[in-house]
Write a protein that holds these residues in place. Structure first.
Motif, PDB file in Angstrom:
ATOM      1  N   CYS A 149       0.813  -1.223   0.000  1.00 54.95           N
ATOM      2  CA  CYS A 149       0.000   0.000   0.000  1.00 54.95           C
ATOM      3  C   CYS A 149       0.846   1.273   0.000  1.00 54.95           C
ATOM      4  O   CYS A 149       0.548   2.234  -0.713  1.00 54.95           O
ATOM      5  CB  CYS A 149      -0.938  -0.012   1.208  1.00 54.95           C
TER       6      CYS A 149
ATOM      7  N   ARG B 134       0.849   4.312  -2.906  1.00 54.99           N
ATOM      8  CA  ARG B 134       0.699   5.760  -2.681  1.00 54.99           C
ATOM      9  C   ARG B 134       1.877   6.526  -3.279  1.00 54.99           C
ATOM     10  O   ARG B 134       1.720   7.567  -3.934  1.00 54.99           O
ATOM     11  CB  ARG B 134       0.597   6.033  -1.189  1.00 54.99           C
TER      12      ARG B 134
ATOM     13  N   GLN C  55      -8.425  -0.549  -1.948  1.00 55.90           N
ATOM     14  CA  GLN C  55      -8.978   0.615  -1.263  1.00 55.90           C
ATOM     15  C   GLN C  55      -8.086   1.841  -1.464  1.00 55.90           C
ATOM     16  O   GLN C  55      -8.580   2.955  -1.680  1.00 55.90           O
ATOM     17  CB  GLN C  55      -9.136   0.300   0.221  1.00 55.90           C
ATOM     18  N   VAL C  56      -6.766   1.650  -1.413  1.00 57.82           N
ATOM     19  CA  VAL C  56      -5.829   2.763  -1.602  1.00 57.82           C
ATOM     20  C   VAL C  56      -5.981   3.351  -2.997  1.00 57.82           C
ATOM     21  O   VAL C  56      -6.028   4.582  -3.175  1.00 57.82           O
ATOM     22  CB  VAL C  56      -4.373   2.290  -1.373  1.00 57.82           C
TER      23      VAL C  56
ATOM     24  N   CYS D 111      -8.609   3.177  -5.025  1.00 53.07           N
ATOM     25  CA  CYS D 111      -9.915   3.829  -5.171  1.00 53.07           C
ATOM     26  C   CYS D 111      -9.944   5.174  -4.460  1.00 53.07           C
ATOM     27  O   CYS D 111     -10.502   6.157  -4.986  1.00 53.07           O
ATOM     28  CB  CYS D 111     -11.020   2.919  -4.627  1.00 53.07           C
ATOM     29  N   GLN D 112      -9.367   5.236  -3.269  1.00 55.12           N
ATOM     30  CA  GLN D 112      -9.318   6.492  -2.531  1.00 55.12           C
ATOM     31  C   GLN D 112      -8.527   7.545  -3.296  1.00 55.12           C
ATOM     32  O   GLN D 112      -8.900   8.727  -3.340  1.00 55.12           O
ATOM     33  CB  GLN D 112      -8.701   6.272  -1.149  1.00 55.12           C
ATOM     34  N   TYR D 113      -7.425   7.112  -3.909  1.00 54.58           N
ATOM     35  CA  TYR D 113      -6.601   8.047  -4.670  1.00 54.58           C
ATOM     36  C   TYR D 113      -7.372   8.588  -5.876  1.00 54.58           C
ATOM     37  O   TYR D 113      -7.343   9.790  -6.169  1.00 54.58           O
ATOM     38  CB  TYR D 113      -5.317   7.371  -5.118  1.00 54.58           C
TER      39      TYR D 113
ATOM     40  N   ARG E 248     -10.629   8.850  -6.178  1.00 47.42           N
ATOM     41  CA  ARG E 248     -11.689   9.753  -5.718  1.00 47.42           C
ATOM     42  C   ARG E 248     -11.130  11.118  -5.331  1.00 47.42           C
ATOM     43  O   ARG E 248     -11.721  12.159  -5.632  1.00 47.42           O
ATOM     44  CB  ARG E 248     -12.431   9.136  -4.534  1.00 47.42           C
ATOM     45  N   SER E 249      -9.961  11.089  -4.670  1.00 42.50           N
ATOM     46  CA  SER E 249      -9.363  12.360  -4.246  1.00 42.50           C
ATOM     47  C   SER E 249      -8.991  13.214  -5.452  1.00 42.50           C
ATOM     48  O   SER E 249      -9.142  14.444  -5.427  1.00 42.50           O
ATOM     49  CB  SER E 249      -8.138  12.108  -3.370  1.00 42.50           C
TER      50      SER E 249
ATOM     51  N   ASP F  42     -12.221  14.570  -7.005  1.00 41.24           N
ATOM     52  CA  ASP F  42     -12.782  15.657  -6.198  1.00 41.24           C
ATOM     53  C   ASP F  42     -12.012  16.961  -6.413  1.00 41.24           C
ATOM     54  O   ASP F  42     -12.589  18.042  -6.441  1.00 41.24           O
ATOM     55  CB  ASP F  42     -12.745  15.295  -4.708  1.00 41.24           C
TER      56      ASP F  42
END
Length: 425
Positions: A364, A368, A401-402, A404-406, A408-409, A412
């Motif tokens: 993970c 990142r 999850q990492v 997908c979060q990236y 979305r960020s 946004d």
């Protein structure tokens, strides 16, 4: 404080069992231990009787150097060449402990000087292993062979050099023992001295004319072995005597490859100073930087980069050093590679980027780092898979999850990640 006999026995048995050569082992198992003992145990002449206890007493007396007790037992008479379950005669016991008077008595009693024990070791091997120079010299003077090899191909010189016994090695060399003989692993006495860190022994053997390099492409050279053992003094000494810093073993690797994987910066500096080529590739076309990126330390990776290693060099599978670091989760190496300009989205032969490999292994922090460094999570492999697809397939839920979060960020913020940030700090 003297070492107890039981401790020495345990150590010797461990040494012998590890060094037992496969061919001898196969023969011994085929024949059977009992048959081996019957074949090698001396036959008693008719009418002469003694007990097994007397034989054990003889061996124990020879081990302890009890000259008078040995005399009494030989007059009993106990056969001078009777062997214990390990194949040792009384001469093996006395030679191993350096009891020269007992050795002379046993030789006068007619014991066979080159009798071999279970591991093909003669009394001379045992004396040299334990560094009893006077005993070894006397055995050589009265006809002991320095050419007999153990089951693993070691001569008495191998054993003396491996254990750092300078005087014993000097005695063997005076009797013209072959200084560059090789055991079954193609190791010379020099290899053993280097591996065990005996600097004085290395100098002695090199002064005796032992070749400083092995056979190119056939075996590991002494300098490669010194690197493997982490012996900085040995590396320095061998390079001083002209060892080739770029000598290759059978897999094509140089000493620099071995050092890059181990992470020893001091030895790496010595190799580079000694002429090691930073761009040398092994049989898989991997350079030292590939190995360092996968398993090496930050300091080693940094030094290789500053010495001119190719950041985007590709091995036989078209993997770059960044692929190696992503696969192994070596984030410190990846930070340096990205900082100095490594291409983040290079693909290997299956179309996978470092991001694909990191997602497959679930690293993970690496994910990142790569995405912050500009990696594109939407890129497809030759199998039309994104990094998210691979994470899902291998059930790396945290990695998924990492990613997908990236995504979305960035959605946004309405931005794509910067191509490269200052991430080497």
């Amino acid at each position: 404080m003297p070492v107890q006999p039981e401790v020495l026995w345990a150590w010797m048995e461990l040494h012998d069992s590890v060094s037992l050569y496969a061919a001898e082992k196969k023969i011994r198992h085929a024949a059977g231990l009992k048959r081996w003992r019957l074949q090698r145990w001396p036959r008693l002449p008719p009418g002469l009787q003694h007990s097994p206890l007397d034989e054990r007493r003889l061996h124990r007396a020879a081990w302890g150097g009890c000259l008078e007790e040995v005399k009494v037992l030989l007059k009993l008479p106990v056969p001078v060449d009777c062997q214990d379950p390990r194949g040792w005669t009384a001469l093996h016991h006395a030679a191993f402990n350096g009891h020269l008077p007992v050795v002379k008595l046993l030789l006068q009693g007619g014991t066979e000087i080159n009798r071999r024990d279970f591991f093909n070791c003669t009394p001379l091997h045992r004396a040299c292993w334990n560094g009893h120079t006077q005993t070894a010299e006397h055995l050589l003077q009265v006809g002991a062979s320095h050419e007999v090899r153990t089951c693993s191909g070691q001569t008495p010189l191998h054993l003396a050099a491996a254990n750092g016994h300078l005087g014993t090695v000097q005695a063997l060399l005076r009797f013209r023992a072959q200084a560059d003989s090789r055991d079954v692993h193609k190791w010379t006495p020099l290899h053993w001295a280097v591996f065990n860190g005996w600097g004085d022994m290395v100098e002695l053997l090199l002064g005796a004319g032992v070749a400083v390099d092995g056979d190119e492409g056939r075996d590991m050279s002494p300098v490669q072995l010194a690197v493997l053992a982490g012996n900085e003094t040995g590396v320095k000494l061998l390079l001083h005597y002209g060892a080739d810093a770029n000598a290759r073993s059978q897999d094509g690797r140089t000493a620099l490859h071995i050092c890059a994987a181990s992470g020893n910066k001091k030895i790496l500096q010595r190799l580079l100073t000694g002429g090691a080529t930073v761009t040398a590739v092994d049989g898989d076309l991997a350079a030292p930087l590939h190995l360092a990126a996968g398993a090496g330390s930050r300091a080693v990776v940094h030094l290789l980069i500053l010495s001119g290693a190719g950041l985007d060099a590709q091995d036989r599978l078209q993997m770059t050093p960044l692929h190696y670091s992503a696969l192994r989760g070596n984030t410190e190496a990846a930070k340096l590679l990205l900082h100095y300009g490594a291409t983040v989205d290079t693909v290997e032969r299956l179309g996978r980027t470092p991001l694909h490999l990191a997602s497959e292994r679930g690293h993970c922090e690496m994910l990142r780092l790569l995405m912050e460094g500009g990696a594109d999570p939407s890129l497809l492999t030759h199998w039309q898979e994104t990094a998210s697809d691979i994470a899902s397939e291998h059930k790396q839920h945290n990695a998924l999850q990492v990613i997908c979060q990236y995504k979305r960020s960035k959605q946004d913020s309405g931005q794509r990640p910067s191509t490269r940030q200052s991430i080497a700090d």
